[in-house]
Each structure stands twice: as C-alpha cells, then as structure tokens.
Scaffold this active site. Structure first.
Site, PDB file in Angstrom:
ATOM      1  N   GLY A 149     -34.065  22.735  36.059  1.00  8.17           N
ATOM      2  CA  GLY A 149     -35.175  21.776  35.971  1.00  8.17           C
ATOM      3  C   GLY A 149     -36.126  21.884  37.153  1.00  8.17           C
ATOM      4  N   LEU A 189     -36.563  19.914  39.720  1.00  9.32           N
ATOM      5  CA  LEU A 189     -35.839  19.740  40.978  1.00  9.32           C
ATOM      6  C   LEU A 189     -34.765  20.808  41.146  1.00  9.32           C
ATOM      7  CD1 LEU A 189     -34.901  18.243  43.524  1.00  9.32           C
ATOM      8  CD2 LEU A 189     -33.519  16.777  42.040  1.00  9.32           C
ATOM      9  N   ILE A 240     -23.736  17.936  29.535  1.00 11.25           N
ATOM     10  CA  ILE A 240     -23.030  16.821  30.196  1.00 11.25           C
ATOM     11  C   ILE A 240     -22.547  15.751  29.202  1.00 11.25           C
ATOM     12  CG2 ILE A 240     -24.037  17.180  32.492  1.00 11.25           C
ATOM     13  CD1 ILE A 240     -25.898  14.778  31.951  1.00 11.25           C
ATOM     14  N   TYR A 272     -32.245  13.672  30.525  1.00 15.94           N
ATOM     15  CA  TYR A 272     -33.288  13.699  29.495  1.00 15.94           C
ATOM     16  C   TYR A 272     -34.465  12.956  30.134  1.00 15.94           C
ATOM     17  CZ  TYR A 272     -35.574  12.645  24.991  1.00 15.94           C
ATOM     18  OH  TYR A 272     -36.472  12.528  23.955  1.00 15.94           O
ATOM     19  N   THR A 273     -35.481  13.706  30.584  1.00 17.13           N
ATOM     20  CA  THR A 273     -36.516  13.142  31.456  1.00 17.13           C
ATOM     21  C   THR A 273     -37.830  12.807  30.749  1.00 17.13           C
ATOM     22  OG1 THR A 273     -37.236  15.360  32.069  1.00 17.13           O
ATOM     23  CG2 THR A 273     -35.615  14.323  33.504  1.00 17.13           C
ATOM     24  N   ASP A 314     -37.399   5.456  40.146  1.00 17.21           N
ATOM     25  CA  ASP A 314     -38.122   4.215  40.452  1.00 17.21           C
ATOM     26  C   ASP A 314     -38.275   3.342  39.197  1.00 17.21           C
ATOM     27  OD1 ASP A 314     -39.742   6.251  39.370  1.00 17.21           O
ATOM     28  OD2 ASP A 314     -41.580   5.350  40.157  1.00 17.21           O
ATOM     29  N   TYR A 328     -35.827   4.780  29.265  1.00 14.94           N
ATOM     30  CA  TYR A 328     -35.446   5.716  30.328  1.00 14.94           C
ATOM     31  C   TYR A 328     -34.938   4.945  31.555  1.00 14.94           C
ATOM     32  CZ  TYR A 328     -36.144   9.096  34.155  1.00 14.94           C
ATOM     33  OH  TYR A 328     -35.993   9.892  35.273  1.00 14.94           O
ATOM     34  N   LYS A 385     -31.049   4.894  33.313  1.00 15.57           N
ATOM     35  CA  LYS A 385     -30.774   5.187  34.724  1.00 15.57           C
ATOM     36  C   LYS A 385     -30.114   3.992  35.404  1.00 15.57           C
ATOM     37  CE  LYS A 385     -32.302   9.400  35.313  1.00 15.57           C
ATOM     38  NZ  LYS A 385     -31.445  10.481  35.832  1.00 15.57           N
ATOM     39  N   TRP A 437     -42.166  10.122  40.626  1.00 14.21           N
ATOM     40  CA  TRP A 437     -43.394  10.911  40.433  1.00 14.21           C
ATOM     41  C   TRP A 437     -43.217  12.351  40.930  1.00 14.21           C
ATOM     42  CZ3 TRP A 437     -48.533   7.819  41.402  1.00 14.21           C
ATOM     43  CH2 TRP A 437     -48.462   6.570  40.794  1.00 14.21           C
TER      44      TRP A 437
HETATM   45  N1  LIG Z   1     -39.549  14.162  36.901  1.00 13.85           N
HETATM   46  C1  LIG Z   1     -39.734  12.990  37.534  1.00 13.85           C
HETATM   47  O1  LIG Z   1     -40.877  12.529  37.748  1.00 13.85           O
HETATM   48  C2  LIG Z   1     -38.543  12.203  37.996  1.00 13.85           C
HETATM   49  C3  LIG Z   1     -38.756  10.956  38.615  1.00 13.85           C
HETATM   50  C4  LIG Z   1     -37.643  10.218  39.030  1.00 13.85           C
HETATM   51  C5  LIG Z   1     -36.371  10.712  38.841  1.00 13.85           C
HETATM   52  N2  LIG Z   1     -36.196  11.920  38.224  1.00 13.85           N
HETATM   53  C6  LIG Z   1     -34.821  12.406  38.025  1.00 13.85           C
HETATM   54  O2  LIG Z   1     -34.636  13.572  38.815  1.00 13.85           O
HETATM   55  C7  LIG Z   1     -33.727  14.463  38.146  1.00 13.85           C
HETATM   56  C8  LIG Z   1     -34.368  15.819  38.009  1.00 13.85           C
HETATM   57  O3  LIG Z   1     -35.508  15.697  37.168  1.00 13.85           O
HETATM   58  P1  LIG Z   1     -36.374  16.968  36.740  1.00 13.85           P
HETATM   59  O4  LIG Z   1     -37.773  16.494  36.545  1.00 13.85           O
HETATM   60  O5  LIG Z   1     -36.063  18.107  37.630  1.00 13.85           O
HETATM   61  O6  LIG Z   1     -35.769  17.269  35.282  1.00 13.85           O
HETATM   62  P2  LIG Z   1     -36.220  18.393  34.243  1.00 13.85           P
HETATM   63  O7  LIG Z   1     -37.207  19.320  34.850  1.00 13.85           O
HETATM   64  O8  LIG Z   1     -36.552  17.722  32.957  1.00 13.85           O
HETATM   65  O9  LIG Z   1     -34.860  19.239  34.050  1.00 13.85           O
HETATM   66  C9  LIG Z   1     -33.789  18.673  33.390  1.00 13.85           C
HETATM   67  C10 LIG Z   1     -32.549  19.484  33.672  1.00 13.85           C
HETATM   68  O10 LIG Z   1     -31.467  18.839  33.019  1.00 13.85           O
HETATM   69  C11 LIG Z   1     -30.799  19.760  32.173  1.00 13.85           C
HETATM   70  N3  LIG Z   1     -30.295  19.041  31.013  1.00 13.85           N
HETATM   71  C12 LIG Z   1     -30.992  18.319  30.107  1.00 13.85           C
HETATM   72  N4  LIG Z   1     -30.158  17.815  29.183  1.00 13.85           N
HETATM   73  C13 LIG Z   1     -28.913  18.226  29.531  1.00 13.85           C
HETATM   74  C14 LIG Z   1     -27.628  18.047  28.970  1.00 13.85           C
HETATM   75  N5  LIG Z   1     -27.429  17.320  27.847  1.00 13.85           N
HETATM   76  N6  LIG Z   1     -26.568  18.620  29.593  1.00 13.85           N
HETATM   77  C15 LIG Z   1     -26.724  19.352  30.712  1.00 13.85           C
HETATM   78  N7  LIG Z   1     -27.907  19.580  31.292  1.00 13.85           N
HETATM   79  C16 LIG Z   1     -28.994  19.011  30.695  1.00 13.85           C
HETATM   80  C17 LIG Z   1     -31.848  20.802  31.812  1.00 13.85           C
HETATM   81  O11 LIG Z   1     -31.199  21.990  31.425  1.00 13.85           O
HETATM   82  P3  LIG Z   1     -31.893  23.048  30.375  1.00 13.85           P
HETATM   83  O12 LIG Z   1     -32.870  23.852  31.195  1.00 13.85           O
HETATM   84  O13 LIG Z   1     -30.749  23.865  29.894  1.00 13.85           O
HETATM   85  O14 LIG Z   1     -32.553  22.211  29.322  1.00 13.85           O
HETATM   86  C18 LIG Z   1     -32.593  20.914  33.143  1.00 13.85           C
HETATM   87  O15 LIG Z   1     -31.889  21.768  34.017  1.00 13.85           O
HETATM   88  C19 LIG Z   1     -33.377  13.773  36.823  1.00 13.85           C
HETATM   89  O16 LIG Z   1     -32.208  13.035  36.967  1.00 13.85           O
HETATM   90  C20 LIG Z   1     -34.537  12.813  36.606  1.00 13.85           C
HETATM   91  O17 LIG Z   1     -34.181  11.735  35.786  1.00 13.85           O
HETATM   92  C21 LIG Z   1     -37.251  12.671  37.811  1.00 13.85           C
END
Ligand SMILES: NC(=O)c1ccc[n+]([C@@H]2O[C@H](COP(=O)([O-])OP(=O)(O)OC[C@H]3O[C@@H](n4cnc5c(N)ncnc54)[C@H](OP(=O)(O)O)[C@@H]3O)[C@@H](O)[C@H]2O)c1
Length: 278
Positions: A10, A12, A35, A59-60, A100, A123, A127, A148
């Site tokens: 992902g 991050l 997971i 699931y973001t 957040d 969502y 969380k 963000w």
């Molecule tokens: N993006 C934001 O603005 C934001 C803000 C606050 C918090 N967060 C949190 O920060 C973390 C990282 O976010 P991100 O934006 O990097 O996420 P992302 O780019 O959407 O990537 C999601 C990751 O989760 C994996 N994934 C999804 N469904 C899965 C499942 N059922 N089993 C195992 N792996 C699964 C994906 O694997 P595949 O590549 O195989 O699909 C990918 O590696 C998350 O917990 C998110 O909720 C994000």
C-alpha cells in the site's frame, strides 16, 4: 529485529519497506495473507517469527466502506483481531494503523489521544471498533492514528489534484474540513522509531501544521508551479457517501513525549513533489 508488515504493497507499506533498513523485514500483501483468514494469518506469523508486526493492511476506500459495510468490518476490524490474536500467540508486539476518522470533528483544538471516539462514517467505525478490541486483547499494543496520507506509492490527494490541474483551468475544493496532511515517507520513519522504542498505547502520527483541503490543493498547485485556480467550496456542494469530520487535527503531544518529531506538512509536500519527479 524481525518485523512482519501486513499491507506492504500500500501507500504506507511501500515506504515502510523502503525505510526499514537494518532489520529483517518481511512484507505481505493480500495474496500472501488475507487478514480475514485467521488460519492463514497465524501461519504467516509462525513462518516469519516477528518480534514486531505492523498492521498497515486495510480496506481504505472511505466511500466504498459505506456501501460495503460487511467487507469493511471483515477487513478493518475482524482482520485486525485476527492479526492481534496471532501476534499474541506468537509473543510478538503489534503496531496497528488507525485514523483521524475515529473522531466526530466537533472539536476546535487538536485531538489528544484520550479524546472520545465518535466516528461518523463506516470506515471510522471499523477503525474505532478495531482499536477497542485490540486494546482489550493486547493492552500493550501500539495504535498509530494518522491522517490525510499522501505519497508516491498509490492514489492520493496531491496526485489527483496535479492530474486534474494539468487539464483544467480551475478546480473546486472543499474548505470546511481541516486536518493534517501526512507524507508516507515521514510516517514510515516514525513507525520504525516507534517500534524500536517499544512504544505502547495510542499515538498520533502526522506531519505538523494543519490546513483545509482547499489550502492543501492551493499549496500543491503553487509548489508545482501550475497556474490552475483553486476555488473554495463547502462540503454540501461536494456531497460524498461518507461524512468526513470537519476538524480532525491530531495533536503531536503523544509523539513528542516519545522523543519523535515530524516535519511540517509544507516541507513534506516539497519532498513529495521532488520524489514524484525523480
Ligand atoms: N490513506 C489515508 O489517508 C489514511 C489515513 C488514515 C489512516 N490510514 C490507515 O493507514 C494504513 C495504510 O493505509 P494506505 O493508504 O497505505 O492503504 P492502501 O494504499 O489502500 O493499501 C492497503 C494495503 O492493505 C492490503 N490489504 C487490503 N485488504 C487486505 C486484506 N483483506 N488482507 C490483507 N491485506 C489487505 C493491500 O494489499 P494488496 O496490494 O494485495 O491489495 C495493501 O497492501 C491503513 O490502516 C489505513 O486505514 C490511511
């Protein structure tokens, strides 16, 4: 130290894989270990024998969560419980990424880690419920709330703005939601430090300073040297399936108390633009 990262592909996760040098790190995606599958998660943890697990898998799609509630809870809450259960059985520490969006956005000063959760979206609920379950199951786990997120490893707000700005003379962007943009590179570095410092409990991890999406978009086009006009609008003019908090600025106090400092978001934006063009 041995580390296992769920969600390594992902936005991050990719930066975590890049940032984490000097330790033995295994990165897993949804094909390596979904997971939602408790047995597979347990196998993956037994195979990799981590001292630390970072759970960045989720699931973001915040709007998608509204129409796919079952999937959202299965991945973000129940999947997190599966990982925590496996971590506990293997004696591994766990750092869980939260958001957040666990807050309702009614505050007017930065959210501290002990402030009441009151999520407004599906969502956010997934969380918030995951946080509560994980703290019950594993009180020593570390919950890193961020916000963000942007970076070069996937879809994000600056990337969308730059793509749209390339083809349109003006863009309407909401000016009534305030938060803290966070660069995935800086978040990844902070997470490595948190694990090395054996951090416990809830920590807010975001770049310092705050802005509205409108202010962020204006800084993006200006820094990129584009002439596109950014026009402020309100959320009602820009209706989306999931409600967003009007104010979700996260206080840096919890991170500072651990001796970790994050750069201001405009500095992070400048480095993102350089990384994007290199
Ligand atoms: N993006 C934001 O603005 C934001 C803000 C606050 C918090 N967060 C949190 O920060 C973390 C990282 O976010 P991100 O934006 O990097 O996420 P992302 O780019 O959407 O990537 C999601 C990751 O989760 C994996 N994934 C999804 N469904 C899965 C499942 N059922 N089993 C195992 N792996 C699964 C994906 O694997 P595949 O590549 O195989 O699909 C990918 O590696 C998350 O917990 C998110 O909720 C994000």
């Amino acid at each position: 130290m041995r580390v296992t990262i769920f969600g390594a592909t992902g936005l991050l996760g990719k930066e975590l894989m890049r940032a984490w040098t000097g330790d033995s790190v295994t990165g897993l995606n949804s094909r390596d270990a979904d997971i939602r599958d408790a047995e597979r998660v347990q196998e993956a943890v037994l195979d990799t024998r981590p001292e630390w697990i970072v759970l960045a898998a989720a699931y973001t799609d915040v709007d998608g969560c509204e129409s796919n509630q079952e999937l959202a809870f299965a991945v973000n809450r129940d999947g997190a419980i599966n990982v925590a259960t496996a971590a506990k059985a293997a004696g591994a520490r766990l750092l869980f990424l939260s958001s957040d969006y666990v807050f309702d956005g009614r505050k007017t000063s930065p959210y501290e880690t002990g402030d009441k959760r009151n999520p407004q979206s599906v969502y956010g609920r997934t969380k918030a419920e995951a946080e509560i379950k994980l703290l019950e199951l594993m009180p020593e786990c570390c919950i890193a709330r961020t916000s963000w997120l942007f970076g070069t490893g996937g879809k994000c707000f600056p990337d969308s703005i730059l793509k749209l700005a390339g083809s349109r003379p003006a863009l309407d962007v909401v000016n009534d939601q305030r938060g803290c943009p966070t660069y995935a590179v800086d978040l990844a570095r902070a997470i490595v430090q948190l694990c090395r410092k054996n951090a416990e409990g809830i920590v807010h991890v975001n770049n310092t300073g705050d802005c509205t999406w409108f202010e962020f978009a204006r800084a993006i086009v200006t820094s990129a040297g584009l002439a596109t006009t950014i026009r402020p609008v309100n959320s009602q003019q820009f209706a989306r399936p999931a409600p967003r908090p009007a104010y979700s600025v996260l206080s840096p106090a919890s991170l500072r108390s651990l001796g970790i400092e994050m750069p201001p978001w405009p500095d992070a934006l400048g480095r993102y633009l350089e990384q994007r063009h290199s």
